[in-house]
Scaffold this active site. Structure first.
Site, PDB file in Angstrom:
ATOM      1  N   TYR A 270       8.365  24.047  16.139  1.00 55.83           N
ATOM      2  CA  TYR A 270       9.105  25.270  16.418  1.00 55.83           C
ATOM      3  C   TYR A 270      10.439  24.949  17.102  1.00 55.83           C
ATOM      4  O   TYR A 270      11.496  25.421  16.687  1.00 55.83           O
ATOM      5  CB  TYR A 270       8.258  26.193  17.299  1.00 55.83           C
ATOM      6  CG  TYR A 270       9.000  27.452  17.687  1.00 55.83           C
ATOM      7  CD1 TYR A 270       9.094  28.520  16.798  1.00 55.83           C
ATOM      8  CD2 TYR A 270       9.617  27.562  18.937  1.00 55.83           C
ATOM      9  CE1 TYR A 270       9.789  29.665  17.139  1.00 55.83           C
ATOM     10  CE2 TYR A 270      10.310  28.716  19.285  1.00 55.83           C
ATOM     11  CZ  TYR A 270      10.388  29.767  18.384  1.00 55.83           C
ATOM     12  OH  TYR A 270      11.075  30.885  18.718  1.00 55.83           O
TER      13      TYR A 270
ATOM     14  N   SER B 139      15.788  -7.492 -11.645  1.00 55.58           N
ATOM     15  CA  SER B 139      14.364  -7.255 -11.736  1.00 55.58           C
ATOM     16  C   SER B 139      13.681  -8.460 -11.075  1.00 55.58           C
ATOM     17  O   SER B 139      14.373  -9.339 -10.569  1.00 55.58           O
ATOM     18  CB  SER B 139      14.122  -7.076 -13.222  1.00 55.58           C
ATOM     19  OG  SER B 139      12.927  -7.372 -13.632  1.00 55.58           O
TER      20      SER B 139
ATOM     21  N   GLU C 248       5.653  -9.046   1.024  1.00 51.81           N
ATOM     22  CA  GLU C 248       5.750  -7.594   1.188  1.00 51.81           C
ATOM     23  C   GLU C 248       4.956  -6.918   0.082  1.00 51.81           C
ATOM     24  O   GLU C 248       4.682  -7.530  -0.944  1.00 51.81           O
ATOM     25  CB  GLU C 248       7.224  -7.149   1.073  1.00 51.81           C
ATOM     26  CG  GLU C 248       8.117  -7.772   2.112  1.00 51.81           C
ATOM     27  CD  GLU C 248       9.595  -7.587   1.790  1.00 51.81           C
ATOM     28  OE1 GLU C 248       9.938  -6.645   1.037  1.00 51.81           O
ATOM     29  OE2 GLU C 248      10.393  -8.388   2.276  1.00 51.81           O
TER      30      GLU C 248
ATOM     31  N   LYS D 212       4.601  -4.500  -3.063  1.00 48.41           N
ATOM     32  CA  LYS D 212       5.522  -4.073  -4.118  1.00 48.41           C
ATOM     33  C   LYS D 212       5.267  -2.591  -4.369  1.00 48.41           C
ATOM     34  O   LYS D 212       4.333  -2.209  -5.076  1.00 48.41           O
ATOM     35  CB  LYS D 212       5.289  -4.891  -5.389  1.00 48.41           C
ATOM     36  CG  LYS D 212       6.329  -4.627  -6.456  1.00 48.41           C
ATOM     37  CD  LYS D 212       6.255  -5.686  -7.547  1.00 48.41           C
ATOM     38  CE  LYS D 212       7.359  -5.530  -8.573  1.00 48.41           C
ATOM     39  NZ  LYS D 212       7.340  -4.288  -9.299  1.00 48.41           N
TER      40      LYS D 212
ATOM     41  N   ASP E  59       5.346   0.990  -5.733  1.00 46.18           N
ATOM     42  CA  ASP E  59       5.533   1.433  -7.113  1.00 46.18           C
ATOM     43  C   ASP E  59       6.225   2.787  -7.119  1.00 46.18           C
ATOM     44  O   ASP E  59       5.589   3.830  -7.123  1.00 46.18           O
ATOM     45  CB  ASP E  59       4.168   1.523  -7.804  1.00 46.18           C
ATOM     46  CG  ASP E  59       4.325   1.667  -9.300  1.00 46.18           C
ATOM     47  OD1 ASP E  59       5.449   1.466  -9.800  1.00 46.18           O
ATOM     48  OD2 ASP E  59       3.328   1.988  -9.961  1.00 46.18           O
TER      49      ASP E  59
ATOM     50  N   ARG F 221      18.897   2.524  -9.607  1.00 46.86           N
ATOM     51  CA  ARG F 221      19.060   1.197 -10.196  1.00 46.86           C
ATOM     52  C   ARG F 221      19.726   1.268 -11.574  1.00 46.86           C
ATOM     53  O   ARG F 221      20.504   0.404 -11.935  1.00 46.86           O
ATOM     54  CB  ARG F 221      17.685   0.551 -10.318  1.00 46.86           C
ATOM     55  CG  ARG F 221      17.704  -0.761 -11.037  1.00 46.86           C
ATOM     56  CD  ARG F 221      16.423  -1.511 -10.745  1.00 46.86           C
ATOM     57  NE  ARG F 221      16.137  -2.529 -11.721  1.00 46.86           N
ATOM     58  CZ  ARG F 221      14.944  -3.072 -11.860  1.00 46.86           C
ATOM     59  NH1 ARG F 221      13.950  -2.657 -11.118  1.00 46.86           N
ATOM     60  NH2 ARG F 221      14.746  -4.016 -12.745  1.00 46.86           N
TER      61      ARG F 221
ATOM     62  N   TYR G 113      13.413  -2.320   1.967  1.00 47.65           N
ATOM     63  CA  TYR G 113      12.891  -3.688   2.019  1.00 47.65           C
ATOM     64  C   TYR G 113      13.918  -4.790   1.836  1.00 47.65           C
ATOM     65  O   TYR G 113      13.597  -5.961   1.922  1.00 47.65           O
ATOM     66  CB  TYR G 113      11.779  -3.883   0.985  1.00 47.65           C
ATOM     67  CG  TYR G 113      12.128  -3.381  -0.392  1.00 47.65           C
ATOM     68  CD1 TYR G 113      11.463  -2.283  -0.911  1.00 47.65           C
ATOM     69  CD2 TYR G 113      13.112  -3.979  -1.143  1.00 47.65           C
ATOM     70  CE1 TYR G 113      11.777  -1.800  -2.157  1.00 47.65           C
ATOM     71  CE2 TYR G 113      13.436  -3.507  -2.390  1.00 47.65           C
ATOM     72  CZ  TYR G 113      12.765  -2.416  -2.901  1.00 47.65           C
ATOM     73  OH  TYR G 113      13.091  -1.935  -4.140  1.00 47.65           O
TER      74      TYR G 113
ATOM     75  N   LYS H 145       1.631  -9.785  -9.646  1.00 51.00           N
ATOM     76  CA  LYS H 145       1.129  -8.515 -10.184  1.00 51.00           C
ATOM     77  C   LYS H 145      -0.391  -8.498 -10.132  1.00 51.00           C
ATOM     78  O   LYS H 145      -1.039  -9.451 -10.560  1.00 51.00           O
ATOM     79  CB  LYS H 145       1.581  -8.350 -11.638  1.00 51.00           C
ATOM     80  CG  LYS H 145       3.058  -8.057 -11.776  1.00 51.00           C
ATOM     81  CD  LYS H 145       3.317  -6.557 -11.746  1.00 51.00           C
ATOM     82  CE  LYS H 145       4.776  -6.227 -11.765  1.00 51.00           C
ATOM     83  NZ  LYS H 145       5.294  -5.683 -12.967  1.00 51.00           N
TER      84      LYS H 145
ATOM     85  N   CYS I  18      -6.445  14.026 -44.793  1.00 45.88           N
ATOM     86  CA  CYS I  18      -5.511  14.442 -43.749  1.00 45.88           C
ATOM     87  C   CYS I  18      -6.101  15.634 -42.990  1.00 45.88           C
ATOM     88  O   CYS I  18      -6.555  16.590 -43.608  1.00 45.88           O
ATOM     89  CB  CYS I  18      -4.176  14.830 -44.388  1.00 45.88           C
ATOM     90  SG  CYS I  18      -3.043  15.593 -43.218  1.00 45.88           S
TER      91      CYS I  18
ATOM     92  N   CYS J 225      -3.478  18.799 -43.988  1.00 48.38           N
ATOM     93  CA  CYS J 225      -3.317  19.338 -45.350  1.00 48.38           C
ATOM     94  C   CYS J 225      -4.469  18.919 -46.267  1.00 48.38           C
ATOM     95  O   CYS J 225      -4.506  19.306 -47.424  1.00 48.38           O
ATOM     96  CB  CYS J 225      -1.978  18.901 -45.929  1.00 48.38           C
ATOM     97  SG  CYS J 225      -1.944  17.153 -46.340  1.00 48.38           S
TER      98      CYS J 225
ATOM     99  N   CYS K 204      -0.661  10.030 -44.646  1.00 45.77           N
ATOM    100  CA  CYS K 204      -0.789  11.182 -45.523  1.00 45.77           C
ATOM    101  C   CYS K 204       0.488  11.182 -46.360  1.00 45.77           C
ATOM    102  O   CYS K 204       1.584  11.230 -45.819  1.00 45.77           O
ATOM    103  CB  CYS K 204      -0.900  12.475 -44.722  1.00 45.77           C
ATOM    104  SG  CYS K 204      -0.631  13.918 -45.749  1.00 45.77           S
TER     105      CYS K 204
ATOM    106  N   CYS L  58       2.987  18.732 -45.932  1.00 44.93           N
ATOM    107  CA  CYS L  58       2.022  18.565 -44.846  1.00 44.93           C
ATOM    108  C   CYS L  58       2.673  19.091 -43.554  1.00 44.93           C
ATOM    109  O   CYS L  58       3.693  18.548 -43.109  1.00 44.93           O
ATOM    110  CB  CYS L  58       1.652  17.087 -44.741  1.00 44.93           C
ATOM    111  SG  CYS L  58       0.505  16.736 -43.430  1.00 44.93           S
TER     112      CYS L  58
HETATM  113  P1  AMP Z   1      10.205  -5.053 -11.773  1.00 47.49           P
HETATM  114  O1  AMP Z   1      10.901  -3.737 -12.024  1.00 47.49           O
HETATM  115  O2  AMP Z   1       8.748  -5.023 -12.074  1.00 47.49           O
HETATM  116  O3  AMP Z   1      10.939  -6.205 -12.344  1.00 47.49           O
HETATM  117  O4  AMP Z   1      10.249  -5.264 -10.204  1.00 47.49           O
HETATM  118  C1  AMP Z   1      11.426  -5.180  -9.495  1.00 47.49           C
HETATM  119  C2  AMP Z   1      11.396  -3.937  -8.674  1.00 47.49           C
HETATM  120  O5  AMP Z   1      10.365  -3.958  -7.709  1.00 47.49           O
HETATM  121  C3  AMP Z   1      12.615  -3.772  -7.835  1.00 47.49           C
HETATM  122  O6  AMP Z   1      13.661  -3.203  -8.574  1.00 47.49           O
HETATM  123  C4  AMP Z   1      12.164  -2.825  -6.771  1.00 47.49           C
HETATM  124  O7  AMP Z   1      12.419  -1.509  -7.205  1.00 47.49           O
HETATM  125  C5  AMP Z   1      10.663  -2.984  -6.738  1.00 47.49           C
HETATM  126  N1  AMP Z   1      10.121  -3.332  -5.416  1.00 47.49           N
HETATM  127  C6  AMP Z   1       9.118  -2.672  -4.817  1.00 47.49           C
HETATM  128  N2  AMP Z   1       8.837  -3.195  -3.621  1.00 47.49           N
HETATM  129  C7  AMP Z   1       9.689  -4.226  -3.428  1.00 47.49           C
HETATM  130  C8  AMP Z   1       9.890  -5.162  -2.361  1.00 47.49           C
HETATM  131  N3  AMP Z   1       9.133  -5.148  -1.266  1.00 47.49           N
HETATM  132  N4  AMP Z   1      10.875  -6.068  -2.504  1.00 47.49           N
HETATM  133  C9  AMP Z   1      11.640  -6.108  -3.629  1.00 47.49           C
HETATM  134  N5  AMP Z   1      11.489  -5.248  -4.666  1.00 47.49           N
HETATM  135  C10 AMP Z   1      10.518  -4.320  -4.577  1.00 47.49           C
HETATM  136 ZN    ZN Z   2      -1.236  15.820 -44.593  1.00 43.12          ZN
END
Ligand code: AMP
Ligand code: ZN
Length: 668
Positions: free
Chosen positions: A33, A81, A112, A114, A116, A135, A223, A310, A404, A407, A422, A428
């Site tokens: 508040y 990437s 760290e 990753k 998503d 990006r 990060y 991964k 199909c 039709c 088909c 169709c």
């Molecule tokens: P990828 O797109 O699979 O090639 O992975 C690269 C992407 O991972 C980067 O562009 C980031 O967006 C992402 N990412 C997530 N966490 C991290 C992290 N701790 N350090 C660096 N990249 C990260």
């Molecule tokens: Zn068809």
């Protein structure tokens, strides 16, 4: 300092401080508040005294600005990437490559999570957030600053001793429970649920109205700092400091002294990742020492000093209810598995793709089988196995259909292909609507206002049976249809009119000639310049074009041998679609040096179009709205006051027509 300004600044600082305590530290010091009251006071003061406007005020958290189109911005440092690894072996190989480069076998690694989500690059100058860019393709992204300012875990003003100039990268995410809440609300409103947190976060950044973005539960983990400062020596150090400057740094990182420690971190989070309130798709391992990072540098795609580990894709079991079949625009028939809904990677899954008959036979699928599904990179998951112990042998084996589903004509399958077709191309229904849906789609004619459902509806109502029919639609045809109001009908007509400007290569792609995708369409358009010319070509002419083989050539020749196709093309041509390549608007010279202009106001002797042409022909660019990327505002009479305020604030030169004409004079 002016007393009033002092008061406003104090309120702003307080609100920044409380925002940080609440959203980053999760430790509020005042009640919601009290916070709201202070915010309200500030909003009122800012409204009353617009001369004290501040581009980083906490009032921007609620949004309100409208961005018509997101300017694309080149990254100062490309957003690479990450290379992937899946085992300890892969990590050892990576480590060996690094050792060969820098010869230190006592490397420290920073591990760290990753996250998503959607990556973002933030630029801070003198402690203030000045730009946020997605990006994009890694080289250029979209300027989404206004929407980013609404994310409360992103500081608008920093605290402590920060570098004056730096960029920081992070990931915008939506937490799992927030995502579920959003979807509950959508379901209650009778809307389709969102697919998954990542796509929803990504879509939220592109909302035009930032007050809508402010309503989305977006969060951001930072990060990676990108800076030329020499003081920070290690990634670990950077993260610790960034936390002090007010950034939301996840405390899950860990400094490791060797690969064994890295592996235990990886295994720990593999077990525990389901307990996190957000999704991760792996771990990122980084060489801790910044000097080593600099020495290692980048390949064309990845940093050499960092690698992603991964996790195996998540799998779940569920029951196969039935298999249904979809007919695409080319007549290809695709089986789809209908499943008992099950949660997989934060999304409810009820369908899985099965590709073709061979796939069904390989899995030996039976109705009611308990199947193992997994989600790869694609949105629709796939079936990877069957739990045979749980099979009920009274249930029927899945047998691929012979006719199909739409039709009912007998399907055909070429020996060499795995796909059923088909062949009733002309009559169709899903093939007819599929072709029109392809025609209107974003990468083809991009007809705003029309969607796949509307096409189905128009076809079922007998109003269209090919692409050219769209342009003959009348208002009175559309208005009686379900969910068609005046406004949506207007949009359809505007969309159709706009589509007449779509260049030839895309029109060619939109026609949906088999095997003619975007790239092939472009190659053919460039080689033959016009539809009239292309129509007359034989297989031996087509095959001469780079990368065009006999399969594509035959398909094109077949297409033009069909009378109905030719008739439709003649109609589309007379309706005004682009059937030839327009010569390039190459600049005559580069007098304007790539500078960007916004045009505003009324000019006595020039139309807007003339001015635009003059700018482009002299190597300048036109922007639709003023941003920090604008180099000049070219102003005539009656410029809008908001535009004037904006250029003043951003210190963008306002030039009149005479100065502009002067810029175009070739200097001796
Ligand atoms: P990828 O797109 O699979 O090639 O992975 C690269 C992407 O991972 C980067 O562009 C980031 O967006 C992402 N990412 C997530 N966490 C991290 C992290 N701790 N350090 C660096 N990249 C990260
Ligand atoms: Zn068809």
């Amino acid at each position: 300092m002016n007393l009033l300004l002092e008061k406003i600044e104090k309120l702003r600082d307080e609100l920044h401080f409380h925002n940080y305590n609440y959203y980053v530290l999760d430790k509020p010091l005042i009640s919601d508040y009290d916070f709201d009251m202070k915010l309200k006071d500030l909003i009122n003061l800012e409204k009353k005294y617009p001369q004290f406007y501040d581009n980083n005020s906490p009032t921007l958290r609620v949004g309100g600005s409208i961005t018509k189109s997101f300017d694309s911005v080149k990254h100062d440092f490309p957003m690479y990437s990450l290379d992937n690894s899946y085992s300890k072996n892969d990590l050892e190989d990576w480590n060996d490559r690094i050792f060969k480069n820098i010869g230190d076998d006592n490397l420290q690694f920073l591990c760290e999570l990753k996250f998503d989500g959607v990556s973002i690059n933030l630029t801070y100058k003198n402690g203030r957030l000045i730009k946020a860019v997605t990006r994009g393709d890694g080289i250029e992204g979209d300027d989404v600053t206004e929407n980013i300012k609404t994310i409360k875990t992103i500081p608008l003003k920093l605290k402590g001793f920060y570098p004056q100039n730096f960029q920081i990268r992070g990931e915008i995410i939506i937490e799992k429970n927030d995502f579920l809440k959003m979807n509950e609300i959508r379901l209650k409103q009778g809307l389709d649920p969102y697919m998954n947190p990542r796509n929803t976060a990504s879509g939220s950044l592109k909302l035009q109205d930032s007050s809508e973005a402010a309503k989305r539960p977006l969060k951001c983990f930072l990060y990676q700092i990108v800076s030329n400062e020499e003081n920070y020596k290690t990634q670990h150090n950077y993260l610790k400091n960034a936390l002090d400057w007010g950034f939301n740094i996840s405390k899950t990182y860990k400094l490791c002294n060797n690969l064994n420690q890295v592996m235990s971190y990886i295994n720990h989070w593999d077990q525990k990742r389901h307990l996190l309130n957000y999704e991760i798709d792996g771990i990122v391992v980084k060489v801790n020492d910044i000097n080593y990072q600099k020495e290692l540098g980048f390949t064309s795609k990845y940093p050499r000093w960092s690698i992603a580990y991964k996790y195996k894709t998540e799998q779940v079991y569920t029951r196969l209810k039935s298999v249904s079949y979809q007919v695409g625009r080319t007549g290809a028939v695709t089986p789809v598995a209908n499943l008992d809904p099950v949660l997989l990677g934060g999304t409810y899954v009820k369908r899985a793709s099965l590709h073709n008959e061979d796939q069904i036979n390989k899995l030996d699928l039976h109705v009611n089988d308990i199947v193992n599904i997994e989600k790869g990179g694609e949105i629709i998951p796939k079936i990877v196995g069957v739990d045979l112990e749980k099979r009920n042998f009274e249930c029927d084996k899945i047998k691929f259909i012979e006719n199909c589903p739409s039709c009912f004509k007998i399907l055909s399958r070429n020996e060499s292909e795995s796909q059923h077709y088909c062949l009733n191309f002309k009559n169709c229904p899903p093939q007819i609507t599929g072709r029109i849906q392809h025609f209107i789609s974003r990468k083809a004619m991009d007809i705003n206002g029309l969607g796949n459902e509307t096409i189905d509806l128009l076809y079922q109502s007998g109003l269209i049976s090919n692409c050219a029919d769209l342009y003959d639609l009348k208002r009175d045809d559309l208005l009686p249809l379900e969910r068609m109001a005046n406004k949506s009908v207007d949009n359809i007509f505007i969309g159709l009119e706009e589509s007449k400007k779509i260049p030839f290569e895309r029109v060619l792609f939109a026609l949906g000639i088999r095997y003619v995708g975007q790239t092939v369409a472009k190659k053919i358009a460039i080689a033959f310049k016009s539809m009239d010319n292309l129509k007359t070509k034989k297989i031996e002419d087509l095959i001469l074009v780079d990368e065009i083989g006999s399969r594509i050539s035959e398909s094109i020749v077949d297409f033009f041998q069909d009378e109905e196709n030719c008739y439709m093309i003649d109609r589309l041509k007379s309706l005004g679609l682009q059937f030839e390549i327009k010569p390039d608007k190459k600049p005559l010279n580069n007098l304007l040096n790539g500078d960007s202009f916004v045009i505003s106001g009324v000019f006595e002797n020039y139309s807007r179009d003339q001015l635009k042409k003059m700018i482009e022909l002299n190597g300048g660019k036109i922007l639709s709205s003023i941003s920090s990327k604008t180099n000049y505002l070219l102003g005539g009479n009656n410029i809008g006051p908001s535009k004037l305020l904006k250029v003043e604030k951003l210190k963008i030169p306002l030039i009149d027509i005479d100065s502009f004409i002067n810029m175009l004079k070739i200097k001796p």
